[in-house]
Design a protein around this motif. Structure first.
Motif, PDB file in Angstrom:
ATOM      1  N   MET A 118       0.819  -1.136  -0.198  1.00 45.87           N
ATOM      2  CA  MET A 118       0.039   0.024   0.022  1.00 45.87           C
ATOM      3  C   MET A 118       0.987   1.260   0.017  1.00 45.87           C
ATOM      4  O   MET A 118       2.031   1.340   0.509  1.00 45.87           O
ATOM      5  CB  MET A 118      -0.903   0.006   1.363  1.00 45.87           C
ATOM      6  N   ARG A 119       0.538   2.167  -0.640  1.00 43.26           N
ATOM      7  CA  ARG A 119       1.341   3.280  -0.744  1.00 43.26           C
ATOM      8  C   ARG A 119       0.079   4.446  -0.370  1.00 43.26           C
ATOM      9  O   ARG A 119      -0.929   4.299  -0.505  1.00 43.26           O
ATOM     10  CB  ARG A 119       1.832   3.752  -2.042  1.00 43.26           C
ATOM     11  N   GLN A 120       0.647   5.675   0.125  1.00 39.00           N
ATOM     12  CA  GLN A 120      -0.419   6.710   0.827  1.00 39.00           C
ATOM     13  C   GLN A 120       0.144   8.076   0.203  1.00 39.00           C
ATOM     14  O   GLN A 120       1.341   8.379   0.211  1.00 39.00           O
ATOM     15  CB  GLN A 120      -0.114   6.629   2.312  1.00 39.00           C
ATOM     16  N   ASP A 121      -0.774   8.766  -0.025  1.00 39.08           N
ATOM     17  CA  ASP A 121      -0.840  10.157  -0.519  1.00 39.08           C
ATOM     18  C   ASP A 121      -1.519  11.005   0.293  1.00 39.08           C
ATOM     19  O   ASP A 121      -2.731  11.092  -0.128  1.00 39.08           O
ATOM     20  CB  ASP A 121      -1.048  10.411  -2.037  1.00 39.08           C
ATOM     21  N   GLY A 122      -0.929  11.691   1.567  1.00 37.82           N
ATOM     22  CA  GLY A 122      -2.090  12.461   2.207  1.00 37.82           C
ATOM     23  C   GLY A 122      -2.872  11.356   2.962  1.00 37.82           C
ATOM     24  O   GLY A 122      -2.532  10.452   3.494  1.00 37.82           O
ATOM     25  N   ASN A 123      -4.242  11.604   3.055  1.00 32.87           N
ATOM     26  CA  ASN A 123      -4.985  10.960   3.490  1.00 32.87           C
ATOM     27  C   ASN A 123      -5.557   9.656   2.611  1.00 32.87           C
ATOM     28  O   ASN A 123      -6.368   8.771   3.088  1.00 32.87           O
ATOM     29  CB  ASN A 123      -6.351  11.556   3.960  1.00 32.87           C
ATOM     30  N   LYS A 124      -5.204   9.613   1.694  1.00 31.52           N
ATOM     31  CA  LYS A 124      -5.595   8.542   0.438  1.00 31.52           C
ATOM     32  C   LYS A 124      -4.405   7.328   0.273  1.00 31.52           C
ATOM     33  O   LYS A 124      -3.454   7.717   0.476  1.00 31.52           O
ATOM     34  CB  LYS A 124      -5.716   9.243  -0.852  1.00 31.52           C
ATOM     35  N   ARG A 125      -5.291   6.172   0.529  1.00 35.83           N
ATOM     36  CA  ARG A 125      -4.143   5.025   0.494  1.00 35.83           C
ATOM     37  C   ARG A 125      -4.730   4.392  -0.971  1.00 35.83           C
ATOM     38  O   ARG A 125      -5.534   4.438  -1.447  1.00 35.83           O
ATOM     39  CB  ARG A 125      -4.500   4.085   1.378  1.00 35.83           C
ATOM     40  N   TYR A 126      -3.586   3.825  -1.654  1.00 38.09           N
ATOM     41  CA  TYR A 126      -3.750   3.190  -2.908  1.00 38.09           C
ATOM     42  C   TYR A 126      -3.231   1.842  -2.811  1.00 38.09           C
ATOM     43  O   TYR A 126      -2.011   1.355  -2.054  1.00 38.09           O
ATOM     44  CB  TYR A 126      -2.839   4.039  -3.779  1.00 38.09           C
ATOM     45  N   LYS A 127      -3.461   1.076  -3.915  1.00 33.34           N
ATOM     46  CA  LYS A 127      -3.133  -0.277  -3.869  1.00 33.34           C
ATOM     47  C   LYS A 127      -1.924  -0.286  -4.404  1.00 33.34           C
ATOM     48  O   LYS A 127      -1.298   0.545  -5.385  1.00 33.34           O
ATOM     49  CB  LYS A 127      -4.072  -1.260  -4.966  1.00 33.34           C
ATOM     50  N   ASP A 128      -0.750  -1.198  -4.219  1.00 34.41           N
ATOM     51  CA  ASP A 128       0.397  -1.555  -4.749  1.00 34.41           C
ATOM     52  C   ASP A 128       0.251  -1.812  -6.240  1.00 34.41           C
ATOM     53  O   ASP A 128       1.015  -1.507  -7.187  1.00 34.41           O
ATOM     54  CB  ASP A 128       1.400  -2.133  -4.052  1.00 34.41           C
ATOM     55  N   MET A 129      -0.616  -3.010  -6.204  1.00 35.93           N
ATOM     56  CA  MET A 129      -0.900  -3.531  -7.508  1.00 35.93           C
ATOM     57  C   MET A 129      -2.244  -3.086  -7.981  1.00 35.93           C
ATOM     58  O   MET A 129      -3.456  -3.528  -7.451  1.00 35.93           O
ATOM     59  CB  MET A 129      -0.856  -5.206  -7.409  1.00 35.93           C
ATOM     60  N   PRO A 130      -2.207  -2.232  -8.899  1.00 31.64           N
ATOM     61  CA  PRO A 130      -3.535  -1.784  -9.555  1.00 31.64           C
ATOM     62  C   PRO A 130      -4.525  -3.027  -9.895  1.00 31.64           C
ATOM     63  O   PRO A 130      -4.139  -3.904 -10.454  1.00 31.64           O
ATOM     64  CB  PRO A 130      -2.903  -0.717 -10.572  1.00 31.64           C
ATOM     65  N   ARG A 131      -5.800  -2.699  -9.902  1.00 31.51           N
ATOM     66  CA  ARG A 131      -6.544  -3.473 -10.359  1.00 31.51           C
ATOM     67  C   ARG A 131      -6.521  -3.780 -11.832  1.00 31.51           C
ATOM     68  O   ARG A 131      -6.296  -2.918 -12.332  1.00 31.51           O
ATOM     69  CB  ARG A 131      -8.112  -3.087  -9.770  1.00 31.51           C
ATOM     70  N   LYS A 132      -7.084  -5.019 -12.130  1.00 26.70           N
ATOM     71  CA  LYS A 132      -6.924  -5.121 -13.617  1.00 26.70           C
ATOM     72  C   LYS A 132      -8.048  -4.446 -14.381  1.00 26.70           C
ATOM     73  O   LYS A 132      -9.099  -4.185 -13.650  1.00 26.70           O
ATOM     74  CB  LYS A 132      -7.128  -6.581 -13.856  1.00 26.70           C
ATOM     75  N   SER A 162      -6.540 -11.828  -1.911  1.00 26.70           N
ATOM     76  CA  SER A 162      -5.961 -12.413  -2.472  1.00 26.70           C
ATOM     77  C   SER A 162      -4.759 -11.687  -3.282  1.00 26.70           C
ATOM     78  O   SER A 162      -4.229 -12.513  -4.266  1.00 26.70           O
ATOM     79  CB  SER A 162      -6.769 -13.423  -3.638  1.00 26.70           C
ATOM     80  N   THR A 163      -4.987 -10.640  -3.200  1.00 30.05           N
ATOM     81  CA  THR A 163      -3.720  -9.658  -3.745  1.00 30.05           C
ATOM     82  C   THR A 163      -3.040  -9.058  -2.965  1.00 30.05           C
ATOM     83  O   THR A 163      -1.673  -9.440  -2.381  1.00 30.05           O
ATOM     84  CB  THR A 163      -4.460  -8.808  -5.048  1.00 30.05           C
ATOM     85  N   CYS A 164      -3.574  -8.037  -2.342  1.00 29.61           N
ATOM     86  CA  CYS A 164      -2.853  -7.109  -1.331  1.00 29.61           C
ATOM     87  C   CYS A 164      -2.209  -7.875  -0.147  1.00 29.61           C
ATOM     88  O   CYS A 164      -1.121  -7.667   0.369  1.00 29.61           O
ATOM     89  CB  CYS A 164      -3.690  -5.910  -0.781  1.00 29.61           C
ATOM     90  N   MET A 165      -3.031  -8.523   0.616  1.00 29.10           N
ATOM     91  CA  MET A 165      -2.775  -9.211   1.665  1.00 29.10           C
ATOM     92  C   MET A 165      -1.751 -10.293   1.494  1.00 29.10           C
ATOM     93  O   MET A 165      -0.727 -10.629   2.239  1.00 29.10           O
ATOM     94  CB  MET A 165      -3.913  -9.967   2.421  1.00 29.10           C
ATOM     95  N   VAL A 166      -1.878 -11.286   0.489  1.00 29.47           N
ATOM     96  CA  VAL A 166      -0.793 -12.054  -0.176  1.00 29.47           C
ATOM     97  C   VAL A 166       0.442 -11.435  -0.383  1.00 29.47           C
ATOM     98  O   VAL A 166       1.387 -11.880   0.165  1.00 29.47           O
ATOM     99  CB  VAL A 166      -1.275 -12.878  -1.229  1.00 29.47           C
ATOM    100  N   SER A 201       5.917 -10.610   1.532  1.00 24.22           N
ATOM    101  CA  SER A 201       6.985  -9.596   1.861  1.00 24.22           C
ATOM    102  C   SER A 201       7.337  -9.399   3.401  1.00 24.22           C
ATOM    103  O   SER A 201       8.214  -8.521   3.854  1.00 24.22           O
ATOM    104  CB  SER A 201       6.800  -8.195   1.339  1.00 24.22           C
ATOM    105  N   GLY A 202       6.866 -10.217   4.149  1.00 27.02           N
ATOM    106  CA  GLY A 202       7.165 -10.191   5.556  1.00 27.02           C
ATOM    107  C   GLY A 202       6.184  -9.398   6.578  1.00 27.02           C
ATOM    108  O   GLY A 202       6.644  -9.356   7.618  1.00 27.02           O
ATOM    109  N   LYS A 203       5.243  -8.698   5.940  1.00 31.22           N
ATOM    110  CA  LYS A 203       4.462  -8.009   6.871  1.00 31.22           C
ATOM    111  C   LYS A 203       3.197  -8.842   7.048  1.00 31.22           C
ATOM    112  O   LYS A 203       1.890  -8.676   6.692  1.00 31.22           O
ATOM    113  CB  LYS A 203       3.655  -6.710   5.837  1.00 31.22           C
ATOM    114  N   SER A 204       3.503  -9.781   8.019  1.00 27.39           N
ATOM    115  CA  SER A 204       2.372 -10.295   8.750  1.00 27.39           C
ATOM    116  C   SER A 204       1.307  -9.819   9.520  1.00 27.39           C
ATOM    117  O   SER A 204       0.241 -10.472   9.786  1.00 27.39           O
ATOM    118  CB  SER A 204       3.124 -11.697   9.417  1.00 27.39           C
ATOM    119  N   GLU A 205       1.490  -8.436   9.790  1.00 28.31           N
ATOM    120  CA  GLU A 205       0.633  -7.768  10.947  1.00 28.31           C
ATOM    121  C   GLU A 205      -0.601  -7.584   9.992  1.00 28.31           C
ATOM    122  O   GLU A 205      -1.787  -7.083  10.659  1.00 28.31           O
ATOM    123  CB  GLU A 205       1.258  -6.555  11.363  1.00 28.31           C
TER     124      GLU A 205
END
Length: 101
Positions: free
Chosen positions: A1-15, A73-77, A82-86
């Motif tokens: 996830m990337r963030q720009d101000g208050n908005k959060r975005y998917k690292d992998m854009p939706r198809k 199935s995308t973001c969480m996986v 990448s080791g971010k089990s939280e």
């Protein structure tokens, strides 16, 4: 996830196909809501309005489940790989929040 101000975005854009499908469902829900507003304006029978509101509620829940499935199935996986089990705790809180709304 990337963030720009208050908005959060998917690292992998939706198809494109997924965006199209989700957007179509959102537009359909917006149409259902407009129809209910029209029913209220037209003094339609309360039970009929409530039936339509139940349909809208089910449509929103179905859309939410689809987005949750995509997230898991995308973001969480990717986060877990990448080791971010939280993120597991985050998804549990998200499900609780959705479940009890």
């Amino acid at each position: 996830m990337r963030q720009d101000g208050n908005k959060r975005y998917k690292d992998m854009p939706r198809k494109a196909e997924s965006k199209k499908k989700l957007t179509h469902r959102c537009n359909r829900i917006a149409g259902q809501i407009k129809a209910v507003a029209d029913m209220i304006e037209d003094d339609r029978y309360c039970e009929d309005v409530l039936i339509q509101l139940t349909a809208i509620n089910n449509s929103v829940k179905s859309l939410a489940i689809e987005i949750l499935e995509e997230h898991m199935s995308t973001c969480m996986v990717e986060d877990i790989r990448s080791g971010k089990s939280e993120v597991v705790g985050g998804i549990i809180e998200l499900i609780k929040r959705y479940r009890y709304q």
